[in-house]
Design a protein around this motif. Structure first.
Motif, PDB file in Angstrom:
ATOM      1  N   PHE A 281       0.789  -1.235   0.000  1.00  0.00           N
ATOM      2  CA  PHE A 281       0.000   0.000   0.000  1.00  0.00           C
ATOM      3  C   PHE A 281       0.820   1.284   0.000  1.00  0.00           C
ATOM      4  O   PHE A 281       0.292   2.337  -0.363  1.00  0.00           O
ATOM      5  CB  PHE A 281      -0.926   0.012   1.220  1.00  0.00           C
ATOM      6  N   LEU A 282       2.076   1.238   0.399  1.00  0.00           N
ATOM      7  CA  LEU A 282       2.845   2.478   0.515  1.00  0.00           C
ATOM      8  C   LEU A 282       3.961   2.602  -0.515  1.00  0.00           C
ATOM      9  O   LEU A 282       4.271   3.710  -0.952  1.00  0.00           O
ATOM     10  CB  LEU A 282       3.436   2.589   1.922  1.00  0.00           C
ATOM     11  N   GLN A 283       4.569   1.503  -0.897  1.00  0.00           N
ATOM     12  CA  GLN A 283       5.654   1.557  -1.872  1.00  0.00           C
ATOM     13  C   GLN A 283       5.062   1.540  -3.285  1.00  0.00           C
ATOM     14  O   GLN A 283       5.146   0.568  -4.018  1.00  0.00           O
ATOM     15  CB  GLN A 283       6.616   0.397  -1.643  1.00  0.00           C
ATOM     16  N   VAL A 284       4.470   2.671  -3.630  1.00  0.00           N
ATOM     17  CA  VAL A 284       3.727   2.791  -4.879  1.00  0.00           C
ATOM     18  C   VAL A 284       4.288   3.957  -5.684  1.00  0.00           C
ATOM     19  O   VAL A 284       4.592   5.023  -5.120  1.00  0.00           O
ATOM     20  CB  VAL A 284       2.225   3.025  -4.600  1.00  0.00           C
ATOM     21  N   ALA A 285       4.424   3.761  -6.975  1.00  0.00           N
ATOM     22  CA  ALA A 285       4.909   4.825  -7.849  1.00  0.00           C
ATOM     23  C   ALA A 285       3.874   5.939  -7.934  1.00  0.00           C
ATOM     24  O   ALA A 285       2.670   5.702  -8.028  1.00  0.00           O
ATOM     25  CB  ALA A 285       5.203   4.269  -9.239  1.00  0.00           C
ATOM     26  N   GLY A 286       4.343   7.180  -7.865  1.00  0.00           N
ATOM     27  CA  GLY A 286       3.444   8.329  -7.961  1.00  0.00           C
ATOM     28  C   GLY A 286       4.239   9.600  -8.165  1.00  0.00           C
ATOM     29  O   GLY A 286       5.480   9.590  -8.189  1.00  0.00           O
ATOM     30  N   ASP A 301      -1.565   4.567 -12.324  1.00  0.00           N
ATOM     31  CA  ASP A 301      -2.807   3.869 -12.664  1.00  0.00           C
ATOM     32  C   ASP A 301      -2.711   2.365 -12.451  1.00  0.00           C
ATOM     33  O   ASP A 301      -3.722   1.690 -12.268  1.00  0.00           O
ATOM     34  CB  ASP A 301      -3.188   4.154 -14.125  1.00  0.00           C
ATOM     35  N   CYS A 302      -1.498   1.844 -12.483  1.00  0.00           N
ATOM     36  CA  CYS A 302      -1.318   0.402 -12.346  1.00  0.00           C
ATOM     37  C   CYS A 302      -1.414  -0.065 -10.880  1.00  0.00           C
ATOM     38  O   CYS A 302      -1.306  -1.261 -10.607  1.00  0.00           O
ATOM     39  CB  CYS A 302       0.026  -0.032 -12.926  1.00  0.00           C
ATOM     40  N   PHE A 303      -1.625   0.858  -9.953  1.00  0.00           N
ATOM     41  CA  PHE A 303      -1.725   0.498  -8.535  1.00  0.00           C
ATOM     42  C   PHE A 303      -3.035  -0.248  -8.295  1.00  0.00           C
ATOM     43  O   PHE A 303      -4.116   0.335  -8.278  1.00  0.00           O
ATOM     44  CB  PHE A 303      -1.649   1.764  -7.673  1.00  0.00           C
ATOM     45  N   ASN A 305      -4.228  -1.764  -5.652  1.00  0.00           N
ATOM     46  CA  ASN A 305      -4.883  -1.659  -4.347  1.00  0.00           C
ATOM     47  C   ASN A 305      -5.398  -0.252  -4.050  1.00  0.00           C
ATOM     48  O   ASN A 305      -5.650   0.090  -2.897  1.00  0.00           O
ATOM     49  CB  ASN A 305      -3.910  -2.082  -3.240  1.00  0.00           C
ATOM     50  N   ARG A 306      -5.576   0.552  -5.098  1.00  0.00           N
ATOM     51  CA  ARG A 306      -5.998   1.935  -4.910  1.00  0.00           C
ATOM     52  C   ARG A 306      -7.317   2.027  -4.135  1.00  0.00           C
ATOM     53  O   ARG A 306      -7.441   2.778  -3.166  1.00  0.00           O
ATOM     54  CB  ARG A 306      -6.155   2.619  -6.264  1.00  0.00           C
ATOM     55  N   TRP A 307      -8.317   1.235  -4.536  1.00  0.00           N
ATOM     56  CA  TRP A 307      -9.637   1.337  -3.913  1.00  0.00           C
ATOM     57  C   TRP A 307      -9.570   0.929  -2.450  1.00  0.00           C
ATOM     58  O   TRP A 307     -10.195   1.550  -1.584  1.00  0.00           O
ATOM     59  CB  TRP A 307     -10.631   0.445  -4.655  1.00  0.00           C
ATOM     60  N   ILE A 308      -8.780  -0.107  -2.148  1.00  0.00           N
ATOM     61  CA  ILE A 308      -8.663  -0.569  -0.759  1.00  0.00           C
ATOM     62  C   ILE A 308      -8.011   0.513   0.094  1.00  0.00           C
ATOM     63  O   ILE A 308      -8.464   0.802   1.213  1.00  0.00           O
ATOM     64  CB  ILE A 308      -7.843  -1.872  -0.692  1.00  0.00           C
ATOM     65  N   LEU A 309      -6.941   1.150  -0.424  1.00  0.00           N
ATOM     66  CA  LEU A 309      -6.273   2.210   0.315  1.00  0.00           C
ATOM     67  C   LEU A 309      -7.207   3.387   0.540  1.00  0.00           C
ATOM     68  O   LEU A 309      -7.234   3.975   1.631  1.00  0.00           O
ATOM     69  CB  LEU A 309      -5.019   2.665  -0.434  1.00  0.00           C
ATOM     70  N   GLU A 310      -8.004   3.735  -0.458  1.00  0.00           N
ATOM     71  CA  GLU A 310      -8.951   4.846  -0.310  1.00  0.00           C
ATOM     72  C   GLU A 310      -9.988   4.545   0.761  1.00  0.00           C
ATOM     73  O   GLU A 310     -10.382   5.433   1.529  1.00  0.00           O
ATOM     74  CB  GLU A 310      -9.633   5.138  -1.651  1.00  0.00           C
ATOM     75  N   GLN A 311     -10.418   3.290   0.852  1.00  0.00           N
ATOM     76  CA  GLN A 311     -11.365   2.908   1.905  1.00  0.00           C
ATOM     77  C   GLN A 311     -10.731   3.036   3.284  1.00  0.00           C
ATOM     78  O   GLN A 311     -11.381   3.454   4.244  1.00  0.00           O
ATOM     79  CB  GLN A 311     -11.842   1.477   1.671  1.00  0.00           C
ATOM     80  N   MET A 312      -9.457   2.674   3.388  1.00  0.00           N
ATOM     81  CA  MET A 312      -8.759   2.839   4.664  1.00  0.00           C
ATOM     82  C   MET A 312      -8.699   4.311   5.058  1.00  0.00           C
ATOM     83  O   MET A 312      -8.908   4.668   6.228  1.00  0.00           O
ATOM     84  CB  MET A 312      -7.348   2.267   4.560  1.00  0.00           C
ATOM     85  N   ILE A 313      -8.402   5.178   4.089  1.00  0.00           N
ATOM     86  CA  ILE A 313      -8.309   6.612   4.370  1.00  0.00           C
ATOM     87  C   ILE A 313      -9.651   7.150   4.841  1.00  0.00           C
ATOM     88  O   ILE A 313      -9.728   7.964   5.775  1.00  0.00           O
ATOM     89  CB  ILE A 313      -7.810   7.360   3.126  1.00  0.00           C
ATOM     90  N   VAL A 314     -10.736   6.693   4.223  1.00  0.00           N
ATOM     91  CA  VAL A 314     -12.076   7.115   4.634  1.00  0.00           C
ATOM     92  C   VAL A 314     -12.355   6.685   6.070  1.00  0.00           C
ATOM     93  O   VAL A 314     -12.887   7.447   6.887  1.00  0.00           O
ATOM     94  CB  VAL A 314     -13.144   6.530   3.678  1.00  0.00           C
ATOM     95  N   ARG A 315     -11.980   5.466   6.425  1.00  0.00           N
ATOM     96  CA  ARG A 315     -12.212   4.969   7.791  1.00  0.00           C
ATOM     97  C   ARG A 315     -11.393   5.740   8.807  1.00  0.00           C
ATOM     98  O   ARG A 315     -11.838   5.974   9.926  1.00  0.00           O
ATOM     99  CB  ARG A 315     -11.886   3.483   7.847  1.00  0.00           C
ATOM    100  N   VAL A 316     -10.155   6.128   8.425  1.00  0.00           N
ATOM    101  CA  VAL A 316      -9.349   6.952   9.317  1.00  0.00           C
ATOM    102  C   VAL A 316     -10.044   8.276   9.580  1.00  0.00           C
ATOM    103  O   VAL A 316     -10.109   8.756  10.736  1.00  0.00           O
ATOM    104  CB  VAL A 316      -7.949   7.183   8.730  1.00  0.00           C
ATOM    105  N   ALA A 317     -10.574   8.896   8.540  1.00  0.00           N
ATOM    106  CA  ALA A 317     -11.272  10.174   8.702  1.00  0.00           C
ATOM    107  C   ALA A 317     -12.504  10.028   9.586  1.00  0.00           C
ATOM    108  O   ALA A 317     -12.841  10.931  10.368  1.00  0.00           O
ATOM    109  CB  ALA A 317     -11.670  10.727   7.327  1.00  0.00           C
ATOM    110  N   GLN A 318     -13.162   8.888   9.503  1.00  0.00           N
ATOM    111  CA  GLN A 318     -14.366   8.672  10.302  1.00  0.00           C
ATOM    112  C   GLN A 318     -14.046   8.491  11.783  1.00  0.00           C
ATOM    113  O   GLN A 318     -14.921   8.667  12.628  1.00  0.00           O
ATOM    114  CB  GLN A 318     -15.123   7.446   9.777  1.00  0.00           C
ATOM    115  N   LEU A 319     -12.803   8.120  12.103  1.00  0.00           N
ATOM    116  CA  LEU A 319     -12.422   7.971  13.508  1.00  0.00           C
ATOM    117  C   LEU A 319     -12.471   9.304  14.240  1.00  0.00           C
ATOM    118  O   LEU A 319     -12.626   9.341  15.457  1.00  0.00           O
ATOM    119  CB  LEU A 319     -11.017   7.387  13.611  1.00  0.00           C
ATOM    120  N   GLU A 320     -12.280  10.371  13.511  1.00  0.00           N
ATOM    121  CA  GLU A 320     -12.318  11.706  14.144  1.00  0.00           C
ATOM    122  C   GLU A 320     -13.747  12.030  14.561  1.00  0.00           C
ATOM    123  O   GLU A 320     -14.025  12.703  15.478  1.00  0.00           O
ATOM    124  CB  GLU A 320     -11.804  12.752  13.181  1.00  0.00           C
TER     125      GLU A 320
END
Length: 320
Positions: A281-286, A301-303, A305-320
């Motif tokens: 999830f972190l060692q991704v070209a960008g 674009d070849c990443f 796990n993009r959708w999975i990482l975006e879901q994690m980010i959303v859940r982190v935001a919801q913790l606040e």
């Protein structure tokens, strides 16, 4: 500061601790490459003769959170100050916590350590060093119960045994294992046995006690994760107190990652080590671009796990 760090750690992990706790005690060796304060020459299988530290750690056996840790000189025995360490760990736990079991290897133990858990009415299982005295105690035992009768044969018995340093007899479970082997198509039953001894104040069959104790081994994976993933073995300073604070801070980041996995990751990813998580999830070209005074990270674009990482980010935001 060290006490505050330990309290902060328990504030982070408390929501995910089980109702009944299992305390898994272990120690590890941290080799140093200098003359750091408190570093001494002790048992060091990886770097014999090198100075080291010998941290003492206790993990919760189901959640794998580290409940406490302390830095010690390298020539310290595993059981040194173990009772004081256990007392401190119990003090750190929230009021009303139910510590049900303690597990430890043969580096710990002894009359005072066993009596501590008995007085607290906490069940314990601890490995015993195999001695000639134990061997003599079972030499006349002919009524072994066989639990596994396949390629590996496992048998067990229970003794009421008193070591020379104990003030009273205690229950000791003996397990013996052997591999079957064939010779000229005839099965030989004169096995070459390997013996293990476990002292306990728990009821249960020898095989159940043995299997419950063997679950303690997962603590070694937790220590490996803390070392390889969060570098608790990397010594940052020449000052002993500073190095202990450094270890506690790294253990705190270990717990933040464990909490993140439990709160924000799907079950399939909750068993990931930090190395696996970084790889997926972190060692991704960008590329980081600036637009209208806003920094934007554009991921390749070849990443996959993009959708999975975006879901994690959303859940982190919801913790606040």
């Amino acid at each position: 500061m060290k006490w505050q760090l330990r309290q902060l750690t328990h504030y982070v992990i408390a929501p995910h601790l089980p109702e009944s706790l299992i305390l898994d005690f272990d120690s590890t060796v941290e080799t140093v490459y200098g003359n750091q304060e408190g570093a001494e020459i002790g048992v060091n299988s990886n770097k014999p003769g090198r100075k080291s530290y010998h941290p003492l750690l206790v993990f919760e056996g189901q959640s794998r959170f580290c409940l406490n840790g302390v830095l010690r000189p390298g020539n310290t025995h595993s059981s040194t100050h173990a009772i004081e360490f256990a007392k401190t760990t119990l003090e750190l736990l929230p009021s009303g916590s139910n510590v049900k079991f303690a597990r430890f290897d043969k580096g710990f133990g002894g009359e005072e350590f066993y009596r501590f858990w008995e007085q607290k009415r906490i069940g314990y299982v601890g490995k015993l060093k195999w001695t000639k005295r134990l061997q003599d105690a079972i030499s006349s035992c002919n009524h072994w119960k066989r639990y596994v009768d396949e390629d590996i044969v496992i048998e067990g018995i229970t003794l009421i045994y008193q070591a020379t340093t104990w003030k009273k007899p205690r229950r000791v479970v003996i397990i013996r294992k052997a591999e079957r082997f064939d010779l000229d198509q005839l099965q030989l039953y004169d096995f070459l046995w390997e013996y293990e001894a476990i002292v306990t104040n728990l009821d249960g069959s020898p095989i159940d006690i043995w299997r419950f104790y063997n679950q303690w081994a997962s603590v070694e994976n937790s220590i490996k994760e803390a070392k390889n993933g969060f570098s608790i073995h990397a010594i940052a300073s020449s000052d002993f107190e500073a190095n202990e604070v450094d270890m506690l801070i790294k253990l705190f980041t270990y717990h933040l990652f464990q909490r993140f996995k439990k709160d924000c990751c799907d079950p399939i990813h909750q068993g990931f080590t930090i190395q696996r998580f970084r790889q997926d999830f972190l060692q991704v070209a960008g590329i980081l671009v600036s637009h209208s005074r806003t920094a934007i990270l554009k991921i390749a674009d070849c990443f996959s796990n993009r959708w999975i990482l975006e879901q994690m980010i959303v859940r982190v935001a919801q913790l606040e």
